[in-house]
Scaffold this motif. Structure first.
Motif, mmCIF file in Angstrom:
data_model
loop_
_atom_site.group_PDB
_atom_site.id
_atom_site.type_symbol
_atom_site.label_atom_id
_atom_site.label_comp_id
_atom_site.label_asym_id
_atom_site.label_seq_id
_atom_site.Cartn_x
_atom_site.Cartn_y
_atom_site.Cartn_z
ATOM 1 N N SER A 15 0.786 -1.233 -0.094
ATOM 2 C CA SER A 15 -0.126 -0.113 0.069
ATOM 3 C C SER A 15 0.943 1.113 -0.012
ATOM 4 O O SER A 15 1.663 1.351 0.631
ATOM 5 N N LEU A 16 0.304 2.196 -0.729
ATOM 6 C CA LEU A 16 1.238 3.471 -0.830
ATOM 7 C C LEU A 16 0.238 4.476 -0.922
ATOM 8 O O LEU A 16 -0.928 4.703 -1.575
ATOM 9 N N VAL A 17 0.362 5.387 0.056
ATOM 10 C CA VAL A 17 -0.291 6.778 0.161
ATOM 11 C C VAL A 17 0.386 8.003 -0.231
ATOM 12 O O VAL A 17 1.744 8.190 0.143
ATOM 13 N N ILE A 18 -0.230 8.688 -1.175
ATOM 14 C CA ILE A 18 0.268 9.878 -1.831
ATOM 15 C C ILE A 18 -0.400 11.289 -1.261
ATOM 16 O O ILE A 18 -1.611 11.267 -1.151
ATOM 17 N N VAL A 19 0.226 12.075 -0.791
ATOM 18 C CA VAL A 19 -0.293 13.113 -0.149
ATOM 19 C C VAL A 19 0.287 14.371 -0.737
ATOM 20 O O VAL A 19 1.421 14.720 -1.071
ATOM 21 N N PRO A 20 -0.566 15.056 -1.674
ATOM 22 C CA PRO A 20 -0.475 16.362 -2.464
ATOM 23 C C PRO A 20 -0.320 17.380 -1.466
ATOM 24 O O PRO A 20 -0.887 17.687 -0.495
ATOM 25 N N VAL A 36 0.341 8.816 -10.557
ATOM 26 C CA VAL A 36 -0.310 7.479 -10.112
ATOM 27 C C VAL A 36 -0.531 6.374 -11.144
ATOM 28 O O VAL A 36 -0.211 5.105 -10.887
ATOM 29 N N ARG A 37 -0.621 6.933 -12.448
ATOM 30 C CA ARG A 37 -0.569 6.050 -13.377
ATOM 31 C C ARG A 37 0.970 5.030 -13.801
ATOM 32 O O ARG A 37 0.876 3.937 -13.975
ATOM 33 N N ARG A 38 1.734 5.886 -13.438
ATOM 34 C CA ARG A 38 3.072 5.603 -13.566
ATOM 35 C C ARG A 38 3.431 4.163 -12.337
ATOM 36 O O ARG A 38 4.343 3.383 -12.650
ATOM 37 N N ILE A 39 2.975 4.706 -11.290
ATOM 38 C CA ILE A 39 2.979 3.529 -10.200
ATOM 39 C C ILE A 39 2.472 2.461 -10.653
ATOM 40 O O ILE A 39 2.946 1.312 -10.330
ATOM 41 N N TYR A 40 1.212 2.527 -11.005
ATOM 42 C CA TYR A 40 0.517 1.216 -11.533
ATOM 43 C C TYR A 40 1.135 0.574 -12.718
ATOM 44 O O TYR A 40 1.133 -0.715 -12.455
ATOM 45 N N ARG A 41 1.972 1.338 -13.519
ATOM 46 C CA ARG A 41 2.412 0.706 -14.755
ATOM 47 C C ARG A 41 3.832 -0.221 -14.082
ATOM 48 O O ARG A 41 3.913 -1.237 -14.596
ATOM 49 N N PRO A 68 2.000 -2.756 -10.702
ATOM 50 C CA PRO A 68 0.851 -3.292 -10.743
ATOM 51 C C PRO A 68 0.155 -3.751 -9.317
ATOM 52 O O PRO A 68 -1.279 -3.610 -9.466
ATOM 53 N N GLY A 69 0.869 -4.402 -8.441
ATOM 54 C CA GLY A 69 0.210 -4.753 -7.386
ATOM 55 C C GLY A 69 0.075 -3.967 -6.373
ATOM 56 O O GLY A 69 -0.273 -4.405 -5.159
ATOM 57 N N THR A 70 0.187 -2.717 -6.539
ATOM 58 C CA THR A 70 0.172 -1.584 -5.302
ATOM 59 C C THR A 70 -1.089 -1.049 -5.190
ATOM 60 O O THR A 70 -1.879 -0.639 -6.174
ATOM 61 N N ARG A 71 -1.566 -0.927 -3.970
ATOM 62 C CA ARG A 71 -2.969 -0.283 -3.629
ATOM 63 C C ARG A 71 -2.374 1.230 -3.403
ATOM 64 O O ARG A 71 -1.769 1.645 -2.390
ATOM 65 N N VAL A 72 -3.029 2.145 -4.244
ATOM 66 C CA VAL A 72 -2.572 3.638 -4.131
ATOM 67 C C VAL A 72 -3.766 4.362 -3.659
ATOM 68 O O VAL A 72 -4.856 4.065 -3.811
ATOM 69 N N THR A 73 -3.611 5.122 -2.508
ATOM 70 C CA THR A 73 -4.408 5.832 -1.915
ATOM 71 C C THR A 73 -3.870 7.331 -2.088
ATOM 72 O O THR A 73 -2.657 7.703 -1.589
ATOM 73 N N VAL A 74 -4.660 8.266 -2.788
ATOM 74 C CA VAL A 74 -4.339 9.572 -2.600
ATOM 75 C C VAL A 74 -5.050 10.448 -1.393
ATOM 76 O O VAL A 74 -6.350 10.746 -1.633
ATOM 77 N N LEU A 75 -4.361 10.843 -0.479
ATOM 78 C CA LEU A 75 -5.169 11.547 0.565
ATOM 79 C C LEU A 75 -4.905 13.106 0.547
ATOM 80 O O LEU A 75 -3.862 13.705 0.250
ATOM 81 N N ILE A 76 -6.084 13.811 0.352
ATOM 82 C CA ILE A 76 -6.119 15.048 -0.190
ATOM 83 C C ILE A 76 -6.460 15.847 1.220
ATOM 84 O O ILE A 76 -7.645 15.795 1.438
ATOM 85 N N PRO A 77 -5.564 16.646 1.887
ATOM 86 C CA PRO A 77 -5.896 17.285 3.130
ATOM 87 C C PRO A 77 -6.849 18.611 2.637
ATOM 88 O O PRO A 77 -6.438 19.489 1.591
ATOM 89 N N GLU A 78 -7.849 18.880 3.417
ATOM 90 C CA GLU A 78 -8.567 20.228 3.121
ATOM 91 C C GLU A 78 -8.862 20.868 4.449
ATOM 92 O O GLU A 78 -9.224 20.148 5.359
ATOM 93 N N VAL A 79 -9.311 22.102 4.332
ATOM 94 C CA VAL A 79 -9.632 22.856 5.555
ATOM 95 C C VAL A 79 -11.349 22.814 5.544
ATOM 96 O O VAL A 79 -11.869 23.229 4.521
#
Length: 680
Positions: free
Chosen positions: A534-539, A611-616, A619-630
């Motif tokens: 699992s991979l979490v990406i935080v912009p 994110v698409r490059r990570i999947y490429r 391919p077995g990675t679970r990607v989560t994009v965590l977007i912080p907001e106020v």
């Protein structure tokens, strides 16, 4: 800090921030407690701690659990209908039809002159006989289909899916048109009493619609309580009118009709069968609303089926007595239709005199006609819920709000009715030709389905019941054909087109849900759960407490975390990027910061491409994009936000299969927590 502007090259396919194992330095797998068994039991309480014989059910003494719909608690029962409340909430359409049903008969027969008017009572008796058939049939429908749905449920069970959808479409059209017709008829009666309001019909119609909708959004029980008094006043005034009129040898007053042109046609010596059939079909508009109780059985308190049956019988008895009584008075007083005055107004004038009793009848009629739309608000949301359950309408129509309200069904009904009011300009005559066709189609389908039901069940007396339902199917079917043929050029062609269009819509929705179910494997046993990387990406765009909270949450969610920032090519952005890099190194959170260069001033596309490059490459990675907001403290402060989180979420959701997690940082809650810590 890693800078990335082009896809990584090389045989390894390694992304920035990864070591040879594909995991950033210092990353470790999330630990999960083992041996813990989830339980919803309160702390310190086990099965043995419950007092012996303690009842866990909330049903009242003497009530079987099977009497209550699944998932309904005793508290929920308070928001369901008694038999009396059901009569007020679901019978207004049928009750109000006595204001225009007898008049529809008279207007048709009047074309044959006085001889034709002599057949008013026989035609009404035929309609009353059909009413008896329908009430008996729907009483059986309630017992056989306690989940509601009326003709849709019967047809779907015994005549096939497509016929069931035809019945559902006809009911939906009938309910929607009932709202529009009832509101416009009530406003028309009001403007007849106060002509100065005539030019304001449309705003008045929309105002009444908003009123009825708002009452129903509070719950069907609240609407029933609000409408009990108007219903009782109307029924009481009509029964008083009939009782007093039966003791009159002639009309007490004709002041209402004086000075108005008669609508009586040239005298005729014979009355043809076609004219009688047309009068019968027109008068059957008084039967609209009889099916509403069977459609809304789940809205009643337990035992729901018995209460609904009692309501159906009471509705049929009251409606039959009023229709026959008014027809008897029409013959006794030799009333003739006149322009600008309703037959009911003439009857009130002739029976009670032109006094306060006359105005009570008129006022009660105005109120009940305006509120007769409530029948649709009680029946249609339940029907839409059943269609959504069967995947023929969006599932949102199955959701219930507080007070057992299908809120989305109520709002959808109000919206479509408002469009019809705008289309008609608040004119009743534009909508009436479309009104009766749908309900007759539903009657016919339901009666035919019940014939099949009796043949399959073969219970005691099934032949007699099947004959009764078969006769009803023939009568309502003939009525549907006659009304459609005679009103086709007056707008009935819209219904002829709308029925198949609705059925096609149901089918498309059903196919869409079928494809969704197939793709997600609904109904099939899935594979055993297995752990994946699992991979979490935080912009991020700056360093702040919001960034810290997002990284903390990301570390808790995934095996590894990467922060990404998008840098554009102008000097200002490059300066901000260098400042962010310097601050990140000083903070040193143990999370790699990846810089994504972009030629365009956009954030969604660079992140989704990453994110698409990570999947490429993995391919077995679970990607989560965590977007912080106020999350602002005040609603209006949402206007101050730049909405970058929504733009980014849309781009990633559209272009990738990553999980979107939007972290809401609540200013008020965090400020209070901070102040509390400071005080300590």
């Amino acid at each position: 800090m890693t800078t990335l502007s082009t896809p990584p090259s090389g045989a390894s396919g390694r992304l920035p921030g990864e070591d040879a194992t594909g995991r950033p330095s210092g990353a470790k797998a999330a630990n999960r407690p083992s041996g813990e068994e989830p339980s919803d039991r309160p702390p310190g309480e086990d099965a043995a701690s419950r007092p012996p014989g303690k009842e866990t059910s909330d049903r009242p003494p003497g009530e079987d659990a099977s009497d209550r719909p699944p998932g309904v608690t005793l508290a929920g029962e308070r928001h369901r209908l008694t038999a009396l409340q059901g009569l007020a909430a679901l019978s207004l359409d049928a009750m109000a039809s006595v204001a225009y049903g007898p008049e529809a008969i008279v207007l048709v027969l009047a074309t044959a002159g006085g001889v034709g008017l002599g057949y008013t009572l026989p035609v009404t008796l035929a309609i009353a006989a059909l009413l008896v058939v329908l009430v008996a049939s729907y009483r059986q429908v309630i017992a056989a289909f306690p989940d509601g749905g009326g003709s849709y449920a019967v047809a779907r069970a015994h005549l096939g899916r497509r016929t069931g959808l035809v019945a559902a479409a006809s009911l939906i059209l009938d309910y929607v048109l009932n709202v529009a017709v009832s509101v416009t008829a009530g406003v028309a009666a009001l403007t007849s009493a106060f002509p100065s309001l005539y030019d304001h019909r449309l705003p008045l119609c929309l105002g009444v619609l908003v009123l009825v909708t708002s009452v129903n959004l509070r719950g069907i029980v609240d609407s029933a309580k609000a409408f009990i008094v108007p219903t009782a006043v109307f029924v009481g005034s009509i029964l008083t009118l009939i009782a007093v009129g039966l003791f009159r040898d002639g009309p007490v007053s004709t002041e209402t009709a004086d000075g108005h042109a008669s609508a009586l046609g040239d005298s005729a010596t014979t009355v043809g069968a076609l004219l009688l059939l047309k009068a019968f079909a027109s008068g059957c508009s008084a039967l609209t609303g009889v099916e509403a109780v069977a459609n809304a059985v789940p809205s009643f308190r337990a035992p729901a089926a018995k209460r609904a049956q009692h309501t159906e019988i009471a509705l049929g008895a009251l409606l039959g007595v009023m229709l026959i009584g008014l027809s008897v008075l029409i013959g006794r007083f030799h009333l003739q239709p006149v322009d600008g005055v309703t037959v009911l107004a003439q009857l009130a004038d002739a029976s009670l005199g032109h006094n306060w009793g006359f105005y009570v009848v008129q006022f009660a009629t105005v109120v009940l006609l305006a509120l007769a739309a409530n029948t649709s608000f009680g029946g249609l949301p339940v029907l839409m819920s059943l269609l959504a359950r069967d995947n023929f309408l969006p599932h949102v129509f199955r959701l219930k709000a507080d007070r057992e309200v299908h809120r989305h069904g109520v709002i959808a009904l109000a919206a479509v009715a408002a469009l019809l009011l705008l289309f008609s300009g608040g004119d009743t005559n534009t909508l009436v030709p479309l009104f009766a066709i749908g309900v007759f189609v539903g009657f016919t389908v339901c009666q035919t389905g019940m014939v099949v039901h009796w043949r399959q069940e073969r219970s005691a007396g099934w032949r007699r019941k099947a004959v009764l339902n078969g006769l009803g199917a023939v009568l309502t079917g003939v009525s549907a054909v006659v009304v459609t043929a005679t009103k086709f050029t007056e707008g009935a062609w819209l219904i002829v087109l709308a029925l198949p269009a609705l059925v096609l819509l149901f089918e498309r929705v059903h196919r869409a849900y079928g494809r969704i179910d197939e793709r997600i494997g609904l109904g099939r046993v899935p594979q055993a759960p297995h752990r994946e990387r699992s991979l979490v990406i935080v912009p991020v765009s700056h360093l702040s407490r919001l960034t810290s909270e997002a990284v903390n949450a990301a570390v808790s969610l995934g095996d590894e975390v990467r922060a990404v920032t998008v840098t554009h090519q102008d000097a200002e952005d490059r300066a901000e990027s260098r400042a962010l890099r310097r601050d990140w190194e000083l903070w040193n959170p143990g999370v790699e910061l990846v810089e994504l260069n972009s030629e365009h001033r956009t954030i969604g596309r660079p992140v989704s491409e990453y994110v698409r490059r990570i999947y490429r490459y993995h391919p077995g990675t679970r990607v989560t994009v965590l977007i912080p907001e106020v999350e602002p403290e005040r609603l209006w402060q949402r206007l101050l936000q730049n909405q970058r989180g929504a733009v980014l979420a849309h781009a990633v959701r559209r272009d990738t299969e990553a999980v979107i997690c939007r972290l809401r940082f609540r200013l008020a809650d965090n400020e209070r927590a901070s102040n509390s810590r400071d005080r300590r």
